[in-house]
Scaffold this motif. Structure first.
Motif: not given
Length: 190
Positions: A93-115
């Motif tokens: 989930g952390v890797v995915m969130g970082r990738y989406l941010e790097s592609q221009g997705i606003d981090p405020n729209r991303i919820i990371v579930e990491s368990t």
């Protein structure tokens, strides 16, 4: 006489196996071209293996499939799901969130579930982080039927699928694995 009976049994079992595989493969193919409508509030991108701090090719396929929808629907919140396996350096989930941010997705729209470690946990844990009644579930084409069914079984009342086309060298093996996994899912989950 006994050899003939044994041969008939073997051919019968093979025949049942072929019929089973055709039916399950048909179910897998039944949803992989679905196009979700615009304006859905929540998207859940299911995790897959991460390679260090980068998504694996299969995980990248899922994320790349999600991005155009997220760009066209700026109100959609995306939940990226996946824990850290024993051979991973950080949670999917952390890797995915970082990738989406790097592609221009606003981090405020991303919820990371990491368990989470399974598709069921992906959905259950995502639901505990965000109120979900209608959602788009993103996974690879071979997995989307089971992913949608799992979401429905775990309280998401309306589920749309967004299938990432599988183009890696593992695609054939992934489809074979899914034929077995979906059969198990259909028989043992309710």
């Amino acid at each position: 006489m006994k050899k003939r009976t044994l041969l008939q049994w073997i051919l019968g079992i093979i025949g049942v196996g072929v019929i089973y595989a055709i039916i399950v493969f048909g179910l897998i193919l039944s949803t992989y071209r679905e196009v979700p409508p615009a304006g859905i509030d929540t998207m859940i991108v299911l995790g897959a293996k991460a390679w260090g701090s980068e998504p694996s090719p299969i995980l990248k396929e899922r994320l790349d499939a999600a991005i155009p929808y997220l760009e066209a629907n700026p109100q959609t919140v995306v939940i990226v799901t996946g824990g850290q396996g024993p051979d991973e350096t950080e949670p999917e989930g952390v890797v995915m969130g970082r990738y989406l941010e790097s592609q221009g997705i606003d981090p405020n729209r991303i919820i990371v579930e990491s368990t989470s470690t399974t598709t069921v946990e992906n959905i259950q844990n995502a639901s505990s982080l965000h109120d979900i009644s209608t959602a788009i579930v993103v996974s690879n084409d071979f997995h989307i039927y089971r992913a949608k069914r799992t979401a429905t079984q775990n309280g998401v009342s309306t589920v749309y699928g967004l299938a990432a086309p599988s183009k890696t060298k593992a695609t054939f093996v992934s489809y074979l694995r899914e034929v077995v996994a979906l059969g198990y899912h259909l028989i043992f989950t309710h």
